[in-house]
Design an enzyme around this catalytic site. Structure first.
Site, mmCIF file in Angstrom:
data_model
loop_
_atom_site.group_PDB
_atom_site.id
_atom_site.type_symbol
_atom_site.label_atom_id
_atom_site.label_comp_id
_atom_site.label_asym_id
_atom_site.label_seq_id
_atom_site.Cartn_x
_atom_site.Cartn_y
_atom_site.Cartn_z
ATOM 1 N N GLU A 1 19.763 2.073 30.945
ATOM 2 C CA GLU A 1 18.426 2.463 31.376
ATOM 3 C C GLU A 1 17.850 3.660 30.628
ATOM 4 O O GLU A 1 16.642 3.746 30.468
ATOM 5 C CB GLU A 1 18.332 2.654 32.897
ATOM 6 C CG GLU A 1 19.019 3.855 33.455
ATOM 7 C CD GLU A 1 18.863 3.975 34.984
ATOM 8 O OE1 GLU A 1 17.855 3.537 35.534
ATOM 9 O OE2 GLU A 1 19.791 4.526 35.606
ATOM 10 N N GLU B 1 28.383 0.731 36.892
ATOM 11 C CA GLU B 1 27.374 1.788 37.021
ATOM 12 C C GLU B 1 27.190 2.518 35.680
ATOM 13 O O GLU B 1 26.071 2.877 35.302
ATOM 14 C CB GLU B 1 27.772 2.771 38.136
ATOM 15 C CG GLU B 1 27.042 4.102 38.176
ATOM 16 C CD GLU B 1 25.520 4.004 38.225
ATOM 17 O OE1 GLU B 1 24.990 2.904 38.410
ATOM 18 O OE2 GLU B 1 24.870 5.046 38.032
ATOM 19 N N LYS C 1 23.714 3.163 33.644
ATOM 20 C CA LYS C 1 23.249 4.482 33.200
ATOM 21 C C LYS C 1 22.920 4.442 31.705
ATOM 22 O O LYS C 1 21.887 4.937 31.281
ATOM 23 C CB LYS C 1 24.350 5.492 33.445
ATOM 24 C CG LYS C 1 24.331 6.608 34.374
ATOM 25 C CD LYS C 1 23.305 7.044 35.306
ATOM 26 C CE LYS C 1 22.306 6.147 35.867
ATOM 27 N NZ LYS C 1 22.394 5.740 37.244
ATOM 28 N N CYS D 1 4.531 3.264 41.867
ATOM 29 C CA CYS D 1 3.189 3.829 41.879
ATOM 30 C C CYS D 1 3.132 5.067 42.774
ATOM 31 O O CYS D 1 3.760 5.101 43.832
ATOM 32 C CB CYS D 1 2.113 2.862 42.366
ATOM 33 S SG CYS D 1 2.035 1.349 41.425
ATOM 34 N N ASN E 1 -0.396 1.044 46.486
ATOM 35 C CA ASN E 1 1.009 0.900 46.068
ATOM 36 C C ASN E 1 1.575 -0.284 46.842
ATOM 37 O O ASN E 1 1.381 -0.369 48.049
ATOM 38 C CB ASN E 1 1.746 2.201 46.420
ATOM 39 C CG ASN E 1 3.240 2.114 46.162
ATOM 40 O OD1 ASN E 1 3.690 1.316 45.342
ATOM 41 N ND2 ASN E 1 4.004 2.932 46.859
ATOM 42 N N GLY E 2 2.261 -1.190 46.146
ATOM 43 C CA GLY E 2 2.824 -2.365 46.825
ATOM 44 C C GLY E 2 2.323 -3.637 46.183
ATOM 45 O O GLY E 2 1.820 -3.619 45.056
ATOM 46 N N HIS F 1 39.885 -12.637 29.573
ATOM 47 C CA HIS F 1 39.347 -13.936 30.004
ATOM 48 C C HIS F 1 38.000 -14.236 29.346
ATOM 49 O O HIS F 1 37.290 -15.131 29.793
ATOM 50 C CB HIS F 1 39.219 -13.969 31.528
ATOM 51 C CG HIS F 1 40.535 -13.793 32.220
ATOM 52 N ND1 HIS F 1 41.513 -14.761 32.211
ATOM 53 C CD2 HIS F 1 41.054 -12.742 32.896
ATOM 54 C CE1 HIS F 1 42.570 -14.324 32.876
ATOM 55 N NE2 HIS F 1 42.321 -13.081 33.293
ATOM 56 N N TRP G 1 2.761 1.808 38.102
ATOM 57 C CA TRP G 1 3.844 0.999 37.537
ATOM 58 C C TRP G 1 3.382 -0.438 37.688
ATOM 59 O O TRP G 1 3.302 -0.961 38.801
ATOM 60 C CB TRP G 1 5.152 1.237 38.298
ATOM 61 C CG TRP G 1 6.325 0.548 37.681
ATOM 62 C CD1 TRP G 1 7.083 0.993 36.636
ATOM 63 C CD2 TRP G 1 6.895 -0.707 38.066
ATOM 64 N NE1 TRP G 1 8.072 0.095 36.351
ATOM 65 C CE2 TRP G 1 7.979 -0.963 37.202
ATOM 66 C CE3 TRP G 1 6.576 -1.656 39.041
ATOM 67 C CZ2 TRP G 1 8.758 -2.106 37.292
ATOM 68 C CZ3 TRP G 1 7.357 -2.795 39.134
ATOM 69 C CH2 TRP G 1 8.432 -3.014 38.268
ATOM 70 N N ARG H 1 7.244 7.924 39.865
ATOM 71 C CA ARG H 1 7.114 6.655 40.582
ATOM 72 C C ARG H 1 6.485 5.556 39.726
ATOM 73 O O ARG H 1 6.496 4.392 40.086
ATOM 74 C CB ARG H 1 6.266 6.850 41.843
ATOM 75 C CG ARG H 1 6.817 7.874 42.790
ATOM 76 C CD ARG H 1 5.898 8.027 43.973
ATOM 77 N NE ARG H 1 5.864 6.824 44.763
ATOM 78 C CZ ARG H 1 6.728 6.526 45.721
ATOM 79 N NH1 ARG H 1 7.685 7.365 46.009
ATOM 80 N NH2 ARG H 1 6.634 5.413 46.393
ATOM 81 N N LYS I 1 10.987 5.082 39.602
ATOM 82 C CA LYS I 1 12.041 5.669 40.430
ATOM 83 C C LYS I 1 12.326 4.857 41.684
ATOM 84 O O LYS I 1 13.477 4.610 42.008
ATOM 85 C CB LYS I 1 11.650 7.110 40.800
ATOM 86 C CG LYS I 1 12.686 7.840 41.642
ATOM 87 C CD LYS I 1 13.971 8.042 40.862
ATOM 88 C CE LYS I 1 15.026 8.770 41.660
ATOM 89 N NZ LYS I 1 16.354 8.615 41.037
HETATM 90 C C1 AGP Z 1 19.470 4.130 39.104
HETATM 91 O O1 AGP Z 1 19.770 4.827 37.957
HETATM 92 C C2 AGP Z 1 18.438 3.162 38.998
HETATM 93 N N1 AGP Z 1 17.263 3.681 38.436
HETATM 94 C C3 AGP Z 1 18.247 2.172 40.136
HETATM 95 O O2 AGP Z 1 19.244 1.220 39.940
HETATM 96 C C4 AGP Z 1 18.297 2.647 41.606
HETATM 97 O O3 AGP Z 1 19.568 3.090 41.920
HETATM 98 C C5 AGP Z 1 17.874 1.483 42.520
HETATM 99 O O4 AGP Z 1 16.570 1.095 42.211
HETATM 100 C C6 AGP Z 1 18.004 1.796 43.985
HETATM 101 O O5 AGP Z 1 17.156 2.829 44.387
HETATM 102 P P1 AGP Z 1 17.332 3.536 45.782
HETATM 103 O O6 AGP Z 1 18.657 4.189 45.774
HETATM 104 O O7 AGP Z 1 16.197 4.487 45.872
HETATM 105 O O8 AGP Z 1 17.270 2.447 46.819
#
Ligand code: AGP
Length: 594
Positions: A479, A472, A476, A2, A102-103, A495, A76, A28, A589
């Protein structure tokens, strides 16, 4: 999660300013948006809300809304679905008090029940936030001033929050923080308040950070800070901001994600341009610690997992990785001599902050690597290093991830007493990435994306520090493209996971030119034998590859070099599938809830 924006000043177009500011905070949260404006002499606060993205809203549509005080929110969803009713701001019954938040208010259900006693239909939304205006209203009806009612409300709330309050009859804004960020921008006869600095950067470059347990009362000429626990006054220093608006805007690029991928030409150089003394000090802390833990979430977590290999291979130092959401379970192993290395781009991730709290409770030391200076993680750490990637706006972390990797690799070298060698390796990497990140390279990877973008599944394999990079890579691709992607350690295929591979299933192999290469090629051969379509990301081509994406041969820095083409591939897969890679569905984000 948010975005919050607030304005108080002499400009009667506060509504337009707020919409404009919210656009910079959309990363956000982008489920829905809303604003409230205080117009002179009006009995009620004016408000407008809607579902959808604020970027689609024209500022000119707010031109005839008069008012020099306004608050806004880009949401969000956590409590309650994505509906106009659940969009912020939320109000008390008379619509004299507006709140953006926010929260998460953890005791919202209890408070709702208490406030609803004897009153039907008091609440109009399903959100936890709506308890805040009703609580303030309740305390005011009990005879308290707005400010005292606000302070009493802060005491009623449990959980993590940042919220801003506006009242029809009061010429000031009030805002409190407990766990979620709020920054105040100081202008000429005006103040701004927002969840992140770029939202008001075009108006002012002087800020104050609100810390946990504090609130601020903003009028046109003054920001007064106090503790909401004790009401004691707090003096704040004005802090000048060093980055400019341009760095945080898309410019000519179609998407932030691609802009930020290409920016790795510079961001990597900034990440390793650290003060040697500071790095050596951190290295000493790692050497002397009894138990070094690496922790982060999502991409930052995968970076930490790669760093576990860096410390093992480069410095022969045992470290332990745990995703931050799992880290509290390890509390038995923490002691005052332990060190937690917390990694977070935003520095606001709730799970990371929780992990730090657990470490602090055991009196362990905390070192953090963050991209946002002044962030909660940086402030709560014993030592903090900035990765200096510059603003990262796309939800998918790209340049921050490689900067974190580079800095952790440098620290691993320093821990081995080989800082100079580490620097040379990484400077070499920067030069090679600069050569590589050109339009031809992007175009080539786009062509690879065109071959596989209609597929339902993609598997990625790696070994050693390239294994976390395979994980990772899966994040990518998942998402932004919404393709089912999974990463595995190459040796684990036989396995179980290899049962998933059919004719033409795209499988991506991340290779390094080191002792893992032969084993990895055997794993690639196993996939090939089952008909997989092999995309090799490697310093050299190989007969087993159907497509080869070249990367520089950079020794221990190979995970950094291998990750970049994956980011480019994920970007093009998203675009080819018609997705907006900057704002993937269901995500935000910075994840400021547990
Ligand atoms: C990354 O592509 C993601 N959107 C997500 O996993 C992100 O890395 C994670 O939420 C951690 O965020 P931060 O680095 O701001 O703590």
């Amino acid at each position: 999660m948010c975005g919050i924006f607030g304005y108080i000043g002499t400009d009667n177009h506060a509504a337009q300013k707020t919409v404009n500011g919210l656009k910079d905070l959309e990363y956000r949260g982008y489920d829905s948006w809303g604003i409230a404006v205080r117009s002179p002499r009006a009995q009620e606060l004016y408000s407008r809300k809607n579902v959808g993205k604020i970027s689609g809203v024209a500022e000119k549509d707010f031109a005839n809304i008069v008012g020099d005080m306004s608050i806004g929110h880009s949401r969000w969803a956590t409590h309650g679905g994505v509906t106009k009713k659940n969009a912020h701001p939320h109000f008390n019954h008379d619509k004299t008090i507006a709140v953006v938040h926010n929260g998460i208010i953890e005791n919202a259900d209890v408070l709702r029940r208490r406030l609803s006693e004897g009153k039907r239909n008091l609440f109009v939304s399903e959100t936890d936030t709506e308890v805040i205006p009703h609580l303030i209203d309740y305390h005011m009806k009990m005879g308290k001033s707005l400010e005292d009612a606000f302070v009493a409300t802060c005491g009623d709330l449990k959980g993590r929050f940042a919220f801003v309050v506006m009242h029809t009859e009061s010429d000031f804004l009030l805002a409190a923080r407990s766990g979620s960020p709020l920054i105040i921008g100081k202008g000429e006869g005006e103040y701004f308040i927002a969840s992140d600095i770029p939202a008001f950067l075009e108006y002012t470059q002087v800020v104050n950070y609100l810390d946990d347990g504090e609130y601020v009362k903003l009028n046109r000429t003054e920001a007064r800070f106090r503790s909401f626990h004790t009401q004691k006054k707090i003096q704040k220093k004005d802090i000048p901001i060093v980055f400019n608006k341009e760095a945080a805007s898309k410019g000519e690029w179609d998407h932030f994600m691609l802009k930020e991928i290409v920016e790795q030409k510079d961001s990597l150089a900034r990440a390793i341009n650290q003060d040697d003394k500071a790095i050596k000090k951190i290295a000493r802390e790692i050497q002397k610690a009894r138990g070094v833990f690496l922790s982060g979430c999502g991409t930052a977590g995968k970076v930490c997992m790669a760093a576990e290999y860096f410390f093992s291979v480069v410095a022969e130092r045992h470290t332990n990785f745990a995703p931050s959401s799992e880290f509290p379970i390890y509390h038995h192993f923490l002691r005052p001599e332990s060190l937690l290395v917390a990694v977070s781009q935003s520095g606001e991730t709730a799970d990371v902050l929780e992990a730090m709290k657990v470490a602090k409770r055991k009196k362990s030391k905390v070192l953090s690597l963050v991209n946002v200076s002044g962030s909660s993680v940086a402030r709560a750490s014993d030592y903090s290093l900035l990765i200096n990637a510059g603003p990262e706006k796309a939800v998918a972390s790209t340049k921050a991830a490689t900067s974190q990797l580079a800095l952790l690799l440098l620290i691993a070298y320093a821990t081995a007493g080989k800082l100079k060698e580490g620097k040379e390796l990484l400077i070499g990497l920067v030069g090679k990435i600069n050569d590589q990140l050109n339009p031809k390279y992007l175009e080539y990877i786009k062509k690879v994306a065109e071959i596989i973008f209609r597929e339902n599944d993609v598997y990625i394999i790696g070994k050693s520090a390239n294994y976390p990079m395979a994980l990772e890579a899966a994040i990518k691709i998942q998402e932004v493209s919404y393709i089912h992607a999974e990463g595995f350690a190459g040796g684990e295929l036989k396995h179980g996971p290899i049962a998933l591979v059919k004719k033409n299933t795209p499988c991506i192999a991340l290779l390094a030119n080191d002792e893992t290469k032969d084993d990895m090629l055997s794993n690639v051969a196993e996939l090939k034998a089952r008909g997989a379509y092999i995309i090799g990301i490697a310093p050299e081509d190989h007969a087993l590859f159907d497509k080869w994406i070249s990367v520089p041969d950079v020794g221990a820095a190979s995970p950094i070099a291998n990750l970049i083409p994956i980011q480019i591939l994920a970007y093009y897969l998203a675009v080819l599938r018609g997705n907006n890679p900057d704002m993937p569905r269901n995500l935000a984000k910075s994840v400021t809830v547990k």
